[in-house]
Motif scaffolding. Structure first.
Motif, PDB file in Angstrom:
ATOM      1  N   SER A 101      -3.708   6.321  -2.462  1.00  0.00           N
ATOM      2  CA  SER A 101      -3.342   5.257  -3.397  1.00  0.00           C
ATOM      3  C   SER A 101      -3.615   3.870  -2.829  1.00  0.00           C
ATOM      4  O   SER A 101      -3.971   2.950  -3.575  1.00  0.00           O
ATOM      5  CB  SER A 101      -1.864   5.388  -3.788  1.00  0.00           C
ATOM      6  N   SER A 102      -3.468   3.692  -1.521  1.00  0.00           N
ATOM      7  CA  SER A 102      -3.771   2.383  -0.936  1.00  0.00           C
ATOM      8  C   SER A 102      -5.260   2.078  -0.988  1.00  0.00           C
ATOM      9  O   SER A 102      -5.662   0.924  -1.204  1.00  0.00           O
ATOM     10  CB  SER A 102      -3.258   2.315   0.504  1.00  0.00           C
ATOM     11  N   LEU A 103      -6.092   3.084  -0.799  1.00  0.00           N
ATOM     12  CA  LEU A 103      -7.536   2.889  -0.944  1.00  0.00           C
ATOM     13  C   LEU A 103      -7.898   2.506  -2.378  1.00  0.00           C
ATOM     14  O   LEU A 103      -8.729   1.621  -2.618  1.00  0.00           O
ATOM     15  CB  LEU A 103      -8.275   4.163  -0.532  1.00  0.00           C
ATOM     16  N   LEU A 104      -7.272   3.176  -3.344  1.00  0.00           N
ATOM     17  CA  LEU A 104      -7.529   2.849  -4.747  1.00  0.00           C
ATOM     18  C   LEU A 104      -7.027   1.443  -5.076  1.00  0.00           C
ATOM     19  O   LEU A 104      -7.656   0.721  -5.860  1.00  0.00           O
ATOM     20  CB  LEU A 104      -6.853   3.879  -5.650  1.00  0.00           C
ATOM     21  N   ALA A 105      -5.903   1.045  -4.484  1.00  0.00           N
ATOM     22  CA  ALA A 105      -5.397  -0.307  -4.699  1.00  0.00           C
ATOM     23  C   ALA A 105      -6.371  -1.345  -4.137  1.00  0.00           C
ATOM     24  O   ALA A 105      -6.590  -2.403  -4.740  1.00  0.00           O
ATOM     25  CB  ALA A 105      -4.021  -0.463  -4.049  1.00  0.00           C
ATOM     26  N   PHE A 106      -6.968  -1.049  -2.983  1.00  0.00           N
ATOM     27  CA  PHE A 106      -7.949  -1.955  -2.390  1.00  0.00           C
ATOM     28  C   PHE A 106      -9.166  -2.111  -3.303  1.00  0.00           C
ATOM     29  O   PHE A 106      -9.631  -3.234  -3.561  1.00  0.00           O
ATOM     30  CB  PHE A 106      -8.381  -1.421  -1.027  1.00  0.00           C
ATOM     31  N   ALA A 156      -1.773  -2.939  -8.855  1.00  0.00           N
ATOM     32  CA  ALA A 156      -0.318  -2.947  -8.675  1.00  0.00           C
ATOM     33  C   ALA A 156       0.255  -1.547  -8.796  1.00  0.00           C
ATOM     34  O   ALA A 156       1.168  -1.169  -8.050  1.00  0.00           O
ATOM     35  CB  ALA A 156       0.330  -3.879  -9.700  1.00  0.00           C
ATOM     36  N   ALA A 157      -0.267  -0.755  -9.732  1.00  0.00           N
ATOM     37  CA  ALA A 157       0.226   0.615  -9.913  1.00  0.00           C
ATOM     38  C   ALA A 157      -0.084   1.475  -8.686  1.00  0.00           C
ATOM     39  O   ALA A 157       0.793   2.204  -8.184  1.00  0.00           O
ATOM     40  CB  ALA A 157      -0.409   1.233 -11.161  1.00  0.00           C
ATOM     41  N   PHE A 158      -1.302   1.410  -8.187  1.00  0.00           N
ATOM     42  CA  PHE A 158      -1.658   2.192  -6.994  1.00  0.00           C
ATOM     43  C   PHE A 158      -0.851   1.730  -5.778  1.00  0.00           C
ATOM     44  O   PHE A 158      -0.448   2.553  -4.944  1.00  0.00           O
ATOM     45  CB  PHE A 158      -3.155   2.071  -6.723  1.00  0.00           C
ATOM     46  N   ALA A 159      -0.628   0.419  -5.677  1.00  0.00           N
ATOM     47  CA  ALA A 159       0.171  -0.097  -4.558  1.00  0.00           C
ATOM     48  C   ALA A 159       1.607   0.401  -4.640  1.00  0.00           C
ATOM     49  O   ALA A 159       2.232   0.691  -3.617  1.00  0.00           O
ATOM     50  CB  ALA A 159       0.135  -1.626  -4.556  1.00  0.00           C
ATOM     51  N   ALA A 160       2.154   0.516  -5.853  1.00  0.00           N
ATOM     52  CA  ALA A 160       3.511   1.030  -6.015  1.00  0.00           C
ATOM     53  C   ALA A 160       3.590   2.503  -5.644  1.00  0.00           C
ATOM     54  O   ALA A 160       4.582   2.957  -5.067  1.00  0.00           O
ATOM     55  CB  ALA A 160       3.977   0.817  -7.460  1.00  0.00           C
ATOM     56  N   SER A 178      -8.042  -6.199   2.300  1.00  0.00           N
ATOM     57  CA  SER A 178      -8.523  -5.152   3.212  1.00  0.00           C
ATOM     58  C   SER A 178      -7.369  -4.527   3.992  1.00  0.00           C
ATOM     59  O   SER A 178      -7.534  -3.471   4.604  1.00  0.00           O
ATOM     60  CB  SER A 178      -9.543  -5.731   4.189  1.00  0.00           C
ATOM     61  N   GLY A 179      -6.188  -5.159   3.962  1.00  0.00           N
ATOM     62  CA  GLY A 179      -5.021  -4.552   4.580  1.00  0.00           C
ATOM     63  C   GLY A 179      -4.677  -3.217   3.967  1.00  0.00           C
ATOM     64  O   GLY A 179      -4.162  -2.317   4.648  1.00  0.00           O
ATOM     65  N   PHE A 180      -4.958  -3.037   2.662  1.00  0.00           N
ATOM     66  CA  PHE A 180      -4.758  -1.734   2.024  1.00  0.00           C
ATOM     67  C   PHE A 180      -5.617  -0.667   2.704  1.00  0.00           C
ATOM     68  O   PHE A 180      -5.165   0.447   2.966  1.00  0.00           O
ATOM     69  CB  PHE A 180      -5.132  -1.805   0.540  1.00  0.00           C
ATOM     70  N   PHE A 181      -6.874  -1.027   2.977  1.00  0.00           N
ATOM     71  CA  PHE A 181      -7.798  -0.080   3.607  1.00  0.00           C
ATOM     72  C   PHE A 181      -7.361   0.242   5.032  1.00  0.00           C
ATOM     73  O   PHE A 181      -7.356   1.405   5.447  1.00  0.00           O
ATOM     74  CB  PHE A 181      -9.210  -0.673   3.600  1.00  0.00           C
ATOM     75  N   LEU A 182      -6.992  -0.765   5.795  1.00  0.00           N
ATOM     76  CA  LEU A 182      -6.558  -0.542   7.174  1.00  0.00           C
ATOM     77  C   LEU A 182      -5.257   0.266   7.218  1.00  0.00           C
ATOM     78  O   LEU A 182      -5.061   1.098   8.104  1.00  0.00           O
ATOM     79  CB  LEU A 182      -6.363  -1.882   7.883  1.00  0.00           C
ATOM     80  N   ALA A 183      -4.356   0.016   6.247  1.00  0.00           N
ATOM     81  CA  ALA A 183      -3.101   0.755   6.208  1.00  0.00           C
ATOM     82  C   ALA A 183      -3.346   2.242   6.033  1.00  0.00           C
ATOM     83  O   ALA A 183      -2.663   3.078   6.647  1.00  0.00           O
ATOM     84  CB  ALA A 183      -2.222   0.227   5.081  1.00  0.00           C
ATOM     85  N   SER A 184      -4.330   2.601   5.212  1.00  0.00           N
ATOM     86  CA  SER A 184      -4.621   4.027   4.998  1.00  0.00           C
ATOM     87  C   SER A 184      -5.057   4.704   6.292  1.00  0.00           C
ATOM     88  O   SER A 184      -4.722   5.873   6.534  1.00  0.00           O
ATOM     89  CB  SER A 184      -5.706   4.182   3.930  1.00  0.00           C
ATOM     90  N   MET A 185      -5.773   3.984   7.143  1.00  0.00           N
ATOM     91  CA  MET A 185      -6.200   4.549   8.421  1.00  0.00           C
ATOM     92  C   MET A 185      -5.006   4.772   9.347  1.00  0.00           C
ATOM     93  O   MET A 185      -4.888   5.821   9.996  1.00  0.00           O
ATOM     94  CB  MET A 185      -7.225   3.619   9.077  1.00  0.00           C
TER      95      MET A 185
END
Length: 451
Positions: A337-342, A365-369, A429-436
């Motif tokens: 979901s974080s990748l999709l939010a990114f 916002a939905a993917f981030a939630a 890009s923090g969404f992408f890094l968070a997924s890692m």
């Protein structure tokens, strides 16, 4: 309640007392309190120097960099570890009464006195109450939810998103009545605080009862024997100290990696919420009020729907027979979901069509939630009972600093050097890094559990 059910040991399930209504009542209680706390935070943080609720006093300044804003962030961040310490040292219902009393008392005092100077000091009590409530509410709902913890926790997260959004909207519409809303908030929250005190005297349990509950329900992914030993030692004053608990968390590579991912995620989520309305206003030549109203509605709908869907998906994939898989499933959902939010957030900021940009902003916002609910479930189910409150407390304290303060200043600096769209893309890009980090952290937690 769990202890009574486990002691029956009957083949006839009809004789086991139903606890659904009790659980539902507690969930509604926690959800209402979370909504009020989030509403208050949204209303006060959206005030700026242009709004003066009292013509006879100085305006309230909550813009980034103001003294009020800095005080708000610092006190809130410090309150989370304090709440964790109190919760692990005393009965949770006692600390809950203390937290809600501070929160409602601070707002009532500010509302009736009606002075900005008093509002500054009462914010200290309100921030402490809000932080302590979060440290208690999430682990408590997680314990009660059992196999449905995903849906239960998603209600709390949805109440948080809904409260913040309504707070932003209300402040813009009724900036002259902020003191009246403080009175109403305090009056509504006071009975909830009294209810926690009454519940303590009616349903208080001993530490040995808690140990038997842990043995019977196995709601923690940690070693049950360690939980029983720790709780029984607590009953005779031989428990671990707070420093010992903190060392256990710091030495857990899985927990640290997941918290780093949580911070990166919240930095991007803050950028999405703060700069989404600014982007709609400047990129499509919209009036400021129209852009803000659109962004608030889209982010609120996307956040609430995403939170509820996220909890449902976790419970859908998780079987009642194997609750140990809850944390890996939750972190896997957070990664996706974080990748999709990114992707959705980046596409919205680079889009040239207004309607498409708004839809993509809501999708982000939905993917981030979904990621937010998943990480909360993952953190709670990956920690032993004695460490849940410390783990949530430190994670949310750091989240508050990074999501509310630092990311605003960082994006402003990058924006001046590289332009708005590039700065927003870098921030997301923090969404992408968070997924890692979540992927690696989940692997480390699994290895630590086996060890």
């Amino acid at each position: 309640r769990q202890l009574a059910c486990s002691k029956l040991e009957m083949a006839d399930d009809s004789k086991v007392p139903s606890t659904f209504l009790l659980d539902l009542t507690i969930l509604i209680w926690m959800g209402c309190a979370q909504f009020l706390i989030a509403f208050d935070m949204g209303a006060l943080t959206s005030l700026n120097c242009e709004y003066s609720p009292d013509s006879n006093s100085k305006p309230i300044c909550m813009v980034p960099g103001s003294l009020f804003f800095i005080l708000f962030v610092i006190i809130s961040a410090i309150s989370y570890p304090i709440g964790s310490y109190l919760t692990t040292s005393y009965h949770r219902l006692t600390v809950l009464f203390l937290a809600l009393s501070f929160w409602s008392g601070g707002n009532l005092a500010a509302g009736f006195l009606g002075q900005v100077a008093i509002l500054w000091w009462t914010r200290l009590a309100v921030c402490f109450g809000a932080a302590t409530f979060t440290v208690i509410a999430l682990p408590l709902v997680n314990d009660l939810g059992s196999s449905s913890r995903g849906k239960w926790l998603s209600v709390i997260v949805a109440a948080l998103v809904l409260g913040l959004s309504f707070g932003f909207v209300y402040t813009k519409a009724r900036t002259d009545s902020i003191y009246w809303i403080l009175k109403i908030e305090g009056a509504i929250m006071a009975p909830l605080g009294l209810l926690s005190l009454v519940s303590f005297f009616r349903y208080r349990v001993t530490a040995f009862d808690l140990a038997e509950q842990a043995e019977a329900s196995k709601f923690s992914t940690g070693s049950v024997s360690d939980i029983i030993s720790g709780v029984k030692n607590a009953a005779v004053g031989l428990t671990r100290t707070a420093s010992d608990d903190i060392k256990l968390l710091v030495c857990s590579n899985g927990y640290c990696l997941n918290v780093i991912g949580f911070l990166l995620y919240n930095m991007s989520f803050g950028i999405l919420g703060i700069y989404g309305k600014v982007f709609l206003k400047e990129a499509f030549n919209k009036h400021a009020s129209e852009a803000e109203d659109t962004a608030d509605k889209v982010l609120m709908i996307g956040g609430v729907v995403g939170a509820l869907i996220g909890g449902f998906l976790i419970d859908l994939r998780n079987s009642d027979e194997d609750q140990s898989q809850t944390a890996p499933i939750a972190f896997n959902h957070a990664r996706i979901s974080s990748l999709l939010a990114f992707l959705a957030g980046t596409a919205s900021f680079w889009n040239t069509d207004y309607k498409t940009a708004v839809i993509l902003l809501g999708a982000a916002a939905a993917f981030a939630a979904v990621a937010s609910v998943s990480v909360v479930v993952g953190l709670l189910t990956s920690l032993s009972y004695m460490l849940k409150h410390w783990g949530i407390g430190f994670a949310f304290a750091l989240r508050f600093v990074f999501a509310t303060g630092i990311n605003i200043l960082v994006v402003q600096e990058v924006e001046e050097s590289f332009g708005r769209q590039k700065a927003l893309t870098a921030g997301l890009s923090g969404f992408f890094l968070a997924s890692m980090f979540w992927g690696r952290g989940s692997q480390r937690l699994t290895k630590e559990k086996k060890d």
